[in-house]
Design an enzyme around this catalytic site. Sequence first.
Site, PDB file in Angstrom:
ATOM      1  N   HIS A 226      35.991  48.037  47.134  1.00 14.03           N
ATOM      2  CA  HIS A 226      35.570  49.278  46.753  1.00 14.03           C
ATOM      3  C   HIS A 226      36.515  50.254  46.195  1.00 14.03           C
ATOM      4  O   HIS A 226      35.345  50.424  45.170  1.00 14.03           O
ATOM      5  CB  HIS A 226      35.130  49.828  48.536  1.00 14.03           C
ATOM      6  N   GLU A 227      37.038  50.236  46.305  1.00 11.97           N
ATOM      7  CA  GLU A 227      38.188  50.781  45.247  1.00 11.97           C
ATOM      8  C   GLU A 227      38.422  50.925  43.969  1.00 11.97           C
ATOM      9  O   GLU A 227      38.846  51.055  43.180  1.00 11.97           O
ATOM     10  CB  GLU A 227      39.823  50.861  46.098  1.00 11.97           C
TER      11      GLU A 227
END
Length: 245
Positions: A226-227
Amino acid sequence: MVDLSEIEPGIVLLQMQDRIHKNAFTDDMTLALLNAFDTIAHHDRYKVVVLTGFDSYFSTGGDQASLLRLHEGRGHFATTNLYSLALNCRIPVISAMQGHGIGGGFVIGLFADVVILSRESVYTTNFMRYGFTPGMGATYIVPLKLGTALGHEMLFLARNYRGEELKQRGAPFTVLPRAEVLPEAMKMSRQLAEKPRVSLMTLKDHLVADQRRKLPDIIRSEVAMHEQTFHQDEVKQNILSLFGK
């Protein structure tokens, strides 16, 4: 928001019924589910939980506001253990997914010990529709429960599948007309409630031990992905333009 009741001795019905947000994981729904499972954990007479929704909705997963917060880097989905409530519950959980299960709303149901789908309802892991990689443990539990080929297809394509199609594609779940899902879950729950609580908990601990052991690493990997994927401008635009469509 959430109705928790012991409807028969040892059988707990946990019904999500936020009709305004279609059982999306708003802050209020998340807190209500966390509190409900905490209540269940503190009652030593309960033997089985039936998790269900209302009408044609099981759960629609993350709401638009929470997705935008994640895009902006304000927290991440693993801040709470919402995704693993059914898995970590000491007693068996039956997810009676009588209605649509969308994104994390589908995934949370898959972490139950027994899964029942409805023929008419839509089930999807729609994370990639918005352009960010799946979370909520989806990259692990979807292929595990539905098989590698179908699971990977669902995660990559992020399209909608009716329960009947999933059954035809080999999903190993009971799939029934919507009106029959909860009655079938109740039938199963009564069969479970006939057994000693200690035996049920001991068997569950054994059967899901590998899932409980592997899941934390899976969650860390999903958060790391997700980062890399959540903060793209394209993702924000997709959340704003595609959500609810």
